[in-house]
Scaffold this motif. Structure first.
Motif, mmCIF file in Angstrom:
data_model
loop_
_atom_site.group_PDB
_atom_site.id
_atom_site.type_symbol
_atom_site.label_atom_id
_atom_site.label_comp_id
_atom_site.label_asym_id
_atom_site.label_seq_id
_atom_site.Cartn_x
_atom_site.Cartn_y
_atom_site.Cartn_z
ATOM 1 N N MET A 1 28.908 68.483 37.405
ATOM 2 C CA MET A 1 28.340 69.103 38.273
ATOM 3 C C MET A 1 29.179 70.246 39.131
ATOM 4 N N GLY A 2 29.828 70.337 40.194
ATOM 5 C CA GLY A 2 30.667 71.077 41.100
ATOM 6 C C GLY A 2 30.484 72.310 39.928
ATOM 7 N N GLN A 3 31.007 72.872 38.718
ATOM 8 C CA GLN A 3 30.928 73.526 37.782
ATOM 9 C C GLN A 3 29.464 74.620 38.216
ATOM 10 N N GLY B 1 30.146 68.485 49.037
ATOM 11 C CA GLY B 1 30.952 67.867 48.525
ATOM 12 C C GLY B 1 30.473 67.685 46.455
ATOM 13 N N LEU B 2 29.801 67.874 46.404
ATOM 14 C CA LEU B 2 29.604 68.220 44.902
ATOM 15 C C LEU B 2 29.765 69.863 44.653
ATOM 16 N N ARG B 3 29.441 70.680 45.461
ATOM 17 C CA ARG B 3 29.856 71.723 44.742
ATOM 18 C C ARG B 3 31.862 71.810 44.276
ATOM 19 N N ALA B 4 32.621 70.914 45.478
ATOM 20 C CA ALA B 4 34.070 70.659 45.119
ATOM 21 C C ALA B 4 34.493 70.074 43.898
ATOM 22 N N GLY B 5 33.103 69.279 43.732
ATOM 23 C CA GLY B 5 33.658 68.480 41.578
ATOM 24 C C GLY B 5 34.256 67.093 42.126
ATOM 25 N N ARG B 6 33.614 66.665 43.950
ATOM 26 C CA ARG B 6 34.359 65.205 43.946
ATOM 27 C C ARG B 6 33.395 64.665 43.927
ATOM 28 N N PRO B 7 33.895 63.043 43.534
ATOM 29 C CA PRO B 7 32.739 61.651 43.876
ATOM 30 C C PRO B 7 31.964 61.710 44.975
ATOM 31 N N LEU C 1 38.230 72.317 52.299
ATOM 32 C CA LEU C 1 39.209 70.792 52.546
ATOM 33 C C LEU C 1 38.641 69.669 51.346
ATOM 34 N N PHE C 2 37.056 70.320 51.282
ATOM 35 C CA PHE C 2 36.858 68.897 50.149
ATOM 36 C C PHE C 2 37.413 68.977 48.482
ATOM 37 N N PRO C 3 37.755 70.295 48.167
ATOM 38 C CA PRO C 3 38.180 70.768 46.356
ATOM 39 C C PRO C 3 39.952 69.592 47.128
ATOM 40 N N ARG C 4 40.315 69.376 47.829
ATOM 41 C CA ARG C 4 41.673 68.842 48.319
ATOM 42 C C ARG C 4 41.850 67.189 48.287
ATOM 43 N N VAL C 5 40.838 66.668 48.239
ATOM 44 C CA VAL C 5 40.351 65.478 48.337
ATOM 45 C C VAL C 5 40.408 64.829 47.339
ATOM 46 N N ILE D 1 27.216 73.780 39.650
ATOM 47 C CA ILE D 1 26.929 74.144 41.579
ATOM 48 C C ILE D 1 27.177 75.944 41.690
ATOM 49 N N ARG D 2 28.544 76.071 41.356
ATOM 50 C CA ARG D 2 29.633 77.171 41.865
ATOM 51 C C ARG D 2 29.462 77.964 40.964
ATOM 52 N N ALA D 3 28.432 77.681 39.901
ATOM 53 C CA ALA D 3 28.305 79.332 39.297
ATOM 54 C C ALA D 3 26.652 79.523 40.005
ATOM 55 N N GLU D 4 26.099 78.926 40.705
ATOM 56 C CA GLU D 4 24.856 79.276 40.788
ATOM 57 C C GLU D 4 24.768 79.897 42.159
ATOM 58 N N ASP D 5 24.512 80.618 43.162
ATOM 59 C CA ASP D 5 24.345 81.783 43.952
ATOM 60 C C ASP D 5 22.661 81.472 44.704
ATOM 61 N N GLY D 6 22.620 80.819 44.973
ATOM 62 C CA GLY D 6 21.390 80.464 46.128
ATOM 63 C C GLY D 6 20.917 81.453 46.288
ATOM 64 N N ILE D 7 22.346 81.584 47.560
ATOM 65 C CA ILE D 7 21.654 83.061 48.489
ATOM 66 C C ILE D 7 20.589 84.626 47.787
ATOM 67 N N ASP D 8 21.876 85.035 46.811
ATOM 68 C CA ASP D 8 21.143 85.730 45.743
ATOM 69 C C ASP D 8 20.423 85.586 45.473
ATOM 70 N N ASN D 9 19.295 84.543 45.023
ATOM 71 C CA ASN D 9 18.299 84.155 44.174
ATOM 72 C C ASN D 9 17.618 83.694 45.717
ATOM 73 N N ALA D 10 17.492 83.120 46.702
ATOM 74 C CA ALA D 10 16.828 83.464 47.360
ATOM 75 C C ALA D 10 15.909 84.984 47.705
ATOM 76 N N ILE D 11 17.292 85.557 47.929
ATOM 77 C CA ILE D 11 16.646 87.685 48.483
ATOM 78 C C ILE D 11 16.112 87.878 47.694
ATOM 79 N N TRP D 12 16.435 87.635 46.018
ATOM 80 C CA TRP D 12 15.754 88.256 44.606
ATOM 81 C C TRP D 12 13.682 87.162 44.579
ATOM 82 N N MET D 13 14.002 85.840 44.908
ATOM 83 C CA MET D 13 12.706 85.481 45.085
ATOM 84 C C MET D 13 11.530 86.544 46.564
ATOM 85 N N ILE D 14 12.578 86.084 47.368
ATOM 86 C CA ILE D 14 11.411 86.797 48.520
ATOM 87 C C ILE D 14 11.149 88.215 48.046
#
Length: 223
Positions: free
Chosen positions: A190-192, A127-133, A108-112, A194-207
């Motif tokens: 900021m949306g761009q 909301g920030l990932r979608a690039g919306r104020p 929904l958020f990319p459409r608002v 955040i979308r370039a990050e992969d928090g889950i992969d980063n967490a797996i790598w750290m663990i």
């Protein structure tokens, strides 16, 4: 810490054991499709503003709903109101409004045009990932912190605490989110990021790195 350093940079006094991974997003199922009414509303005009306070019902949900509706009308925008777990009470609305119970934020958020919410960490990230104020009306806990972060990074107006919410303040914030092109540009950037990050992969790598180090230390101690 599963949030983005683009929103709140890592403090310099943190120990090495405390790291920021980026957000951990759980996206909607691929076979999910929006209700006909929601899709028709989105297709029938300009991008609306999303308003939802999740489980933050507060003591006067009807009063808050009245403030939200009047603010949207004054700002001259369309709106989707997410009733959530009682945060908003909706019975009859003007044609420029649509009431929903919920919908996947990543869909929904990319459409608002902008998002108004309570400032819970996950909703803020979506909301920030979608690039919306983002306009945050914090209720409790960590919500004021995320509101300050959003304002400091220039991707949303100054937060409006729930207890200080008024028609004038919310109208001004929505108008700013709608018309401030610099703010909208920062939100999209900021949306761009955040979308370039992969928090889950980063967490797996750290663990995995920590587990490998623990194994190495254990073997070293045995020898």
């Amino acid at each position: 810490h599963c949030y983005s350093a683009h929103l709140s940079p890592r403090p310099t006094d943190w120990p090495d054991s405390a790291q920021i991974t980026g957000y951990w997003f759980l996206d909607h199922k691929e076979d999910w499709s929006p209700p006909t009414e929601l899709q028709a509303f989105l297709d029938d005009g300009s991008a609306p503003v999303y308003v939802g306070f999740g489980s933050m019902a507060g003591r006067k949900p009807q009063e808050v709903t009245d403030i939200v509706v009047e603010s949207i009308l004054r700002a001259g925008v369309r709106a989707i109101l997410a009733t959530g777990w009682g945060g908003l009470e909706v019975e009859r609305l003007p044609d420029s409004f649509l009431s929903i119970t919920n919908a996947p934020h990543d869909w929904l958020f990319p459409r608002v045009a902008a998002v108004v919410h309570h400032g819970e960490a996950g909703t803020t990230g979506a909301g920030l990932r979608a690039g919306r104020p983002t306009i945050i009306c914090p209720f409790i806990a960590d919500q004021p912190f995320w509101g300050r972060c959003v304002f400091k990074q220039g991707v949303g107006p100054e937060p409006i605490p729930y207890k200080k919410l008024t028609v004038d303040k919310l109208t001004a914030a929505i108008t700013t989110a709608k018309t401030d092109e610099a703010m909208r540009g920062r939100a999209e950037a900021m949306g761009q990021a955040i979308r370039a990050e992969d928090g889950i992969d980063n967490a797996i790598w750290m663990i995995e790195q920590e587990m490998a180090a623990m194994t190495s230390r254990s073997l070293s101690e045995r020898t």
